[in-house]
Each structure stands twice: as C-alpha cells, then as structure tokens.
Design a protein around this motif. Sequence first.
Motif, short mmCIF file in Angstrom:
data_model
loop_
_atom_site.label_atom_id
_atom_site.label_comp_id
_atom_site.label_asym_id
_atom_site.label_seq_id
_atom_site.Cartn_x
_atom_site.Cartn_y
_atom_site.Cartn_z
N GLU A 251 0.83 -1.21 0.00
CA GLU A 251 0.00 0.00 0.00
C GLU A 251 0.87 1.26 0.00
N LEU A 252 2.04 1.19 0.67
CA LEU A 252 2.96 2.33 0.62
C LEU A 252 3.46 2.55 -0.80
N CYS A 253 3.81 1.49 -1.50
CA CYS A 253 4.27 1.63 -2.88
C CYS A 253 3.21 2.29 -3.76
N ALA A 254 1.95 1.90 -3.57
CA ALA A 254 0.87 2.50 -4.36
C ALA A 254 0.73 3.99 -4.08
N ASP A 255 1.07 4.40 -2.86
CA ASP A 255 1.03 5.82 -2.52
C ASP A 255 2.25 6.57 -3.05
N GLY A 260 0.88 7.86 -13.77
CA GLY A 260 1.54 7.25 -14.93
C GLY A 260 2.71 6.36 -14.57
N GLY A 261 2.96 6.18 -13.27
CA GLY A 261 4.10 5.38 -12.83
C GLY A 261 3.78 3.91 -12.72
N GLU A 278 -10.09 3.28 -6.04
CA GLU A 278 -10.82 4.55 -6.05
C GLU A 278 -9.86 5.73 -6.18
N ARG A 279 -8.58 5.52 -5.82
CA ARG A 279 -7.58 6.58 -5.98
C ARG A 279 -6.66 6.33 -7.17
N LEU A 280 -6.43 5.05 -7.48
CA LEU A 280 -5.43 4.72 -8.48
C LEU A 280 -5.91 4.81 -9.92
N TRP A 281 -7.20 4.55 -10.15
CA TRP A 281 -7.67 4.43 -11.53
C TRP A 281 -7.44 5.69 -12.34
N ILE A 282 -7.63 6.82 -11.74
CA ILE A 282 -7.53 8.08 -12.49
C ILE A 282 -6.08 8.54 -12.66
N THR A 286 0.25 1.63 -13.24
CA THR A 286 0.37 0.24 -13.66
C THR A 286 0.93 -0.57 -12.49
N ILE A 287 0.28 -1.70 -12.18
CA ILE A 287 0.75 -2.58 -11.11
C ILE A 287 1.07 -3.94 -11.73
N THR A 288 2.27 -4.44 -11.45
CA THR A 288 2.66 -5.75 -11.95
C THR A 288 2.99 -6.68 -10.79
#
Length: 365
Positions: A251-255, A260-261, A278-282, A286-288
């Motif tokens: 979750e820290l990485c996503a923040d 575009g990262g 709800e925060r990431l879509w807009i 990209t998550i791998t």
Amino acid sequence: MQALVYHGPGQRAWEHVPDPKIEEPTDAIVRIDTATICGTDLHILKGDVPEVSPGTILGHEAVGTVLETGSAVTTLEAGDRVLVSCITSCGRCRFCKEGRYGLCTGGGGWIFGHLINGLQAEYARVPFADTSVYKIPEELTDEDVLFLADILPTSFEVGVLNGGVQPGDTVAIVGAGPIGLAAVLTAKLFTPGRIVAIDPATTRLEKALELGADIVIDNSREDALERVMELTDGLGADVAIEAVGVPETFELCADLVRPGGRVANVGVHGHPATLHLERLWIRDVTITTGLVDTFTTPRLLKLIAEGRLDATPFATHRFPLDETMAAYDVFADAANTNALKVVLEAVPVAEGERSKEEALVGHDA
C-alpha cells in the motif's frame, strides 16, 4: 543422506532421508556443494505456502556437481559444476516456449522445496536437467554465482524489468532485505536518476548505500511518503518496487508512485492487501506482479563473469551444510544478526569417499 525437512508450520529438522534416485530419463542427480536460505523458506515455515506438504525437503537455491544423468540428458555429464536454479523448465509447454518458465505447465516452474524435494540437502534430484541448470565458468567460485539461483533474477525480472526502469527514473524500493538490495544492484544497470531505499533497519540501509542507492529513508523515524514527495517535487517515484510481502508495504508503494508510474510487486504475500482503485484508476498507475522466470540468468551470469556485476556482498554468514538448523536461526533473526544471505557449504568429498558416492547414485566409475 541428510537434509532439512519441513514438518508443518514452525517445524523443521535436519535428519536422515532416502537418497535421491533417477526417476525420469530427463533427471540428473546433483551433489549439493553450496546452498542458501530464502525468505520464501521462512514464509513456508510460517504456513504461508500451504501447498508445501510436511516431509518436503526445503530449499531452491544451490550450486552443485552433476553425479549422474538420465538417459535423455544430452548437455550434461558427471563432473559438471552447475547452478541449480529456483525455476525448473520442461522446455516444451506453451509458457516455456515463451520464456515464461515460472509458469511451466509441463511439470516445472517453482517446484524445488515446494512441490518436490528441494536443495538444502547433501544430494538432489533435478528434473528437466538439460533446460534447468546452468554450467558455471571455471574461473567463478560457487559464491560468485550462488545468488543467481533466485534473488538476482527475481529482483531484476519481477522488480526492475516489470517496473520498466528507465535512465533518469526515480526508483523507490520498499524493503532493503536481500530482494530489495538485489533490486538496488540490478536497477543500476539502467542508470536511473535516483534510487531510494526505504527500510527501518539501519544496517540494511547502510548496505543499500554500499550497493548503489543514492538516498535511504528510515521509515521508522520519518514519513517515507512525505520524503519521496519532497525529492520529486510532489510527483512521486517513477517506479516503486515492493520487496517485503506485507500489506502495508504494498500500500505504501501504491502511494509513493507518480501518476503514470509503475508499481512492481516482488514480495511474497501471505495475506490480502487493500488495492485503492478509487484513488489509483484516475492516475494511470500500472501494477505488476509475478514469479521469476529466470530467463535473464544467462545474461546475469555473463555480467558476473565479465566483472560487471558482483553479488558476493550479499553473503553475510557462512555455515557448514550440516549446520543448516543453526543457519535458519540466524537468518530468521536478521533484525538482530544483520543477516542478508547465509551460505551453506558442504564438506568437500575426499578422494577415498568417491567410490561410496558413485555407488550411492548408481554411477559406474
């Protein structure tokens, strides 16, 4: 022979077990000369990998000597020194033909210490030997190449390549254990602008600086998100690599990542993490995820042979192979022992013992 055997969550023992035998014509029997312990082994012992059955020999990283080969093996012979990779490849299925060996459906993939007996033992059976081991150049030591069995290709492929690291990028690596540090080392191959290592352990942050990190953040003392935002003028990291395997670090990485990262998850997770779509879509993030395929192992081996890459600093503790139980205690208590990778070294085979060994594996002297 003797081996490290899993007996259920929290239970392991160094004990006598049956010697491995050729079961398929594509098998090889390998004497284990040098092995190591992985964080995934600790996940297994915690019960995070329920597919591992009690009675399984653990371990999936080793260097050894070929003693015997099945009738279908054509590229190896007795006496060859080989790197035994954590990933086994049948070489025939759809995924192997695509170079995605970790997804092998022909009996390979991650099987050592998982679905079949592993490599923390005196001897091991290696399936699909022709396509699953790597001959070691004579000038290289076991320790030079040992960490190519898992942590280097894992960090390089699942972290650096999946994360799309490019020259000039700011790369935030959350977790400075062996996987995170291997990501530091291999990310440098792409000349990123800044490598930021995040971990609460001072000794691991010091090692990150030694291996090439530009900035380190002790997230037990300062806000990692706030610091990364300061470093990037409020945008965030181009690439965030998760190298721990717990919900909080994912979750820290996503923040941490910029719009575009890319977030590249390398850590092995035993529990669900919250994905804040709800925060990431807009933000076009990209998550791998992924299991290592080891398709880069030959490339990394060449870099080591040519002196362009050095993985030996990962070895912090050494034990005889028959002291694997003690090695586990040290490795599992890394917060106090400062262990990164332990090296398990077998006692060299004396000349007088060779006939016994040859008889053990059915090899005709």
